[in-house]
Design a protein around this motif. Sequence first.
Motif, mmCIF file in Angstrom:
data_model
loop_
_atom_site.group_PDB
_atom_site.id
_atom_site.type_symbol
_atom_site.label_atom_id
_atom_site.label_comp_id
_atom_site.label_asym_id
_atom_site.label_seq_id
_atom_site.Cartn_x
_atom_site.Cartn_y
_atom_site.Cartn_z
ATOM 1 N N THR A 83 0.837 -1.208 0.000
ATOM 2 C CA THR A 83 0.000 0.000 0.000
ATOM 3 C C THR A 83 0.865 1.248 0.000
ATOM 4 O O THR A 83 0.574 2.231 -0.700
ATOM 5 N N SER A 84 1.936 1.206 0.785
ATOM 6 C CA SER A 84 2.845 2.352 0.836
ATOM 7 C C SER A 84 3.466 2.626 -0.525
ATOM 8 O O SER A 84 3.611 3.779 -0.932
ATOM 9 N N ARG A 85 3.809 1.564 -1.249
ATOM 10 C CA ARG A 85 4.388 1.740 -2.578
ATOM 11 C C ARG A 85 3.334 2.232 -3.575
ATOM 12 O O ARG A 85 3.626 3.022 -4.473
ATOM 13 N N SER A 86 2.105 1.784 -3.403
ATOM 14 C CA SER A 86 1.062 2.141 -4.379
ATOM 15 C C SER A 86 0.599 3.581 -4.255
ATOM 16 O O SER A 86 0.091 4.158 -5.233
ATOM 17 N N ILE A 87 0.728 4.187 -3.076
ATOM 18 C CA ILE A 87 0.251 5.568 -2.904
ATOM 19 C C ILE A 87 1.325 6.599 -3.240
ATOM 20 O O ILE A 87 1.068 7.803 -3.165
ATOM 21 N N ARG A 88 2.505 6.136 -3.620
ATOM 22 C CA ARG A 88 3.558 7.076 -4.016
ATOM 23 C C ARG A 88 3.304 7.516 -5.457
ATOM 24 O O ARG A 88 3.915 7.006 -6.403
ATOM 25 N N ILE A 89 2.375 8.462 -5.614
ATOM 26 C CA ILE A 89 1.924 8.849 -6.952
ATOM 27 C C ILE A 89 2.229 10.304 -7.281
ATOM 28 O O ILE A 89 2.095 10.717 -8.432
ATOM 29 N N VAL A 90 2.637 11.090 -6.295
ATOM 30 C CA VAL A 90 2.875 12.517 -6.535
ATOM 31 C C VAL A 90 4.330 12.722 -6.949
ATOM 32 O O VAL A 90 5.245 12.270 -6.238
ATOM 33 N N PRO A 91 4.582 13.368 -8.073
ATOM 34 C CA PRO A 91 5.968 13.613 -8.498
ATOM 35 C C PRO A 91 6.734 14.430 -7.465
ATOM 36 O O PRO A 91 6.174 15.317 -6.811
ATOM 37 N N ASN A 92 8.018 14.136 -7.325
ATOM 38 C CA ASN A 92 8.828 14.834 -6.332
ATOM 39 C C ASN A 92 8.925 16.329 -6.605
ATOM 40 O O ASN A 92 9.052 17.123 -5.673
ATOM 41 N N THR A 93 8.881 16.712 -7.889
ATOM 42 C CA THR A 93 8.929 18.140 -8.202
ATOM 43 C C THR A 93 7.753 18.875 -7.580
ATOM 44 O O THR A 93 7.893 19.986 -7.048
ATOM 45 N N ALA A 94 6.557 18.259 -7.618
ATOM 46 C CA ALA A 94 5.377 18.873 -7.016
ATOM 47 C C ALA A 94 5.505 18.951 -5.503
ATOM 48 O O ALA A 94 5.173 19.972 -4.888
ATOM 49 N N VAL A 95 6.005 17.887 -4.897
ATOM 50 C CA VAL A 95 6.152 17.862 -3.441
ATOM 51 C C VAL A 95 7.157 18.907 -2.977
ATOM 52 O O VAL A 95 6.903 19.676 -2.035
ATOM 53 N N THR A 96 8.311 18.947 -3.631
ATOM 54 C CA THR A 96 9.337 19.907 -3.226
ATOM 55 C C THR A 96 8.887 21.347 -3.465
ATOM 56 O O THR A 96 9.203 22.240 -2.666
ATOM 57 N N THR A 97 8.125 21.579 -4.527
ATOM 58 C CA THR A 97 7.598 22.926 -4.774
ATOM 59 C C THR A 97 6.668 23.356 -3.648
ATOM 60 O O THR A 97 6.741 24.498 -3.158
#
Length: 295
Positions: free
Chosen positions: A104-118
Amino acid sequence: MHYKGRYAGRPVSKGRGKDIRYIILGIIIAVPVLLLVLPLLSSADEGFQRLMQNSGLYIQEHFLYTLARMILSLPVSAYLFGLIYGGIHKRNTDCIDKEELRETSRSIRIVPNTAVTTAILIVCAIYLLFIGLQGKYLFSAFAGIRPENFTYAEYARRGFFELCQIAALNLVLLLGANLFSRKGKESSAVLRWLNVLLSVLTLLLILTAMSKMVLYIAAFGFTIKRVLTTVFMIWMAVVFTLVIVRQWRTFPMVRISVITGAVLYCMLCVLPVEYMMDSYNQKYFPEQITEENIY
């Protein structure tokens, strides 16, 4: 050669286009966080409040704040209802194991890192702006100086509860960023250092609130509320310190945080806090009873 030259740059353009979309996505993610953080920062400081009023953001505070709370309450309410219902009726209580949680933890990793860091960069920039504008006011307590036009009680209480809510929001933001980012902190040094930056800024806000409380205690002595407030700030500082250490070392951070909170609470229950407090006040503040000393 001409054919290759025409299409050689297309992957780069496509990659840049993706980065722009991810940056926009990061801005969108940061908006609900800012809707919660900006009103709290405005309530914590009059100068920052005027800045928000001048920019037109503070005008819609009540509507936007209520809307953001309603949006965030929907998934939380659904989760709590499912948790309580399943626990009462014993439904799906034996279907969770470690491997499923990892999947489940692997499946919810859907947001690109560029968006998160921004998103994290935008929130950190707001905090830096707040600290930069009100640095003299915030850090005067470290030098033992109370700003003019403030009583000790007003200076200690001003923005305290708002800063506590901001610290809780930052914990949620850190949790969400590390749960949903496509690459975790183990694979992204940028995300790891942004986690550290956000934690350090939150620690700085906690330490400023703590320094104001220490200044207040030094002037008027201890009360039960001041002791509880100080212990709570110490616990929050421990939690964010653990977040910083967690970026390089793996350990059960949640368990240590809960145990630390439990130990501090037990110390308040077991130790003769009132006797120690009265002894200190009688020694250094004999017969000092004022309105400020009620808080």
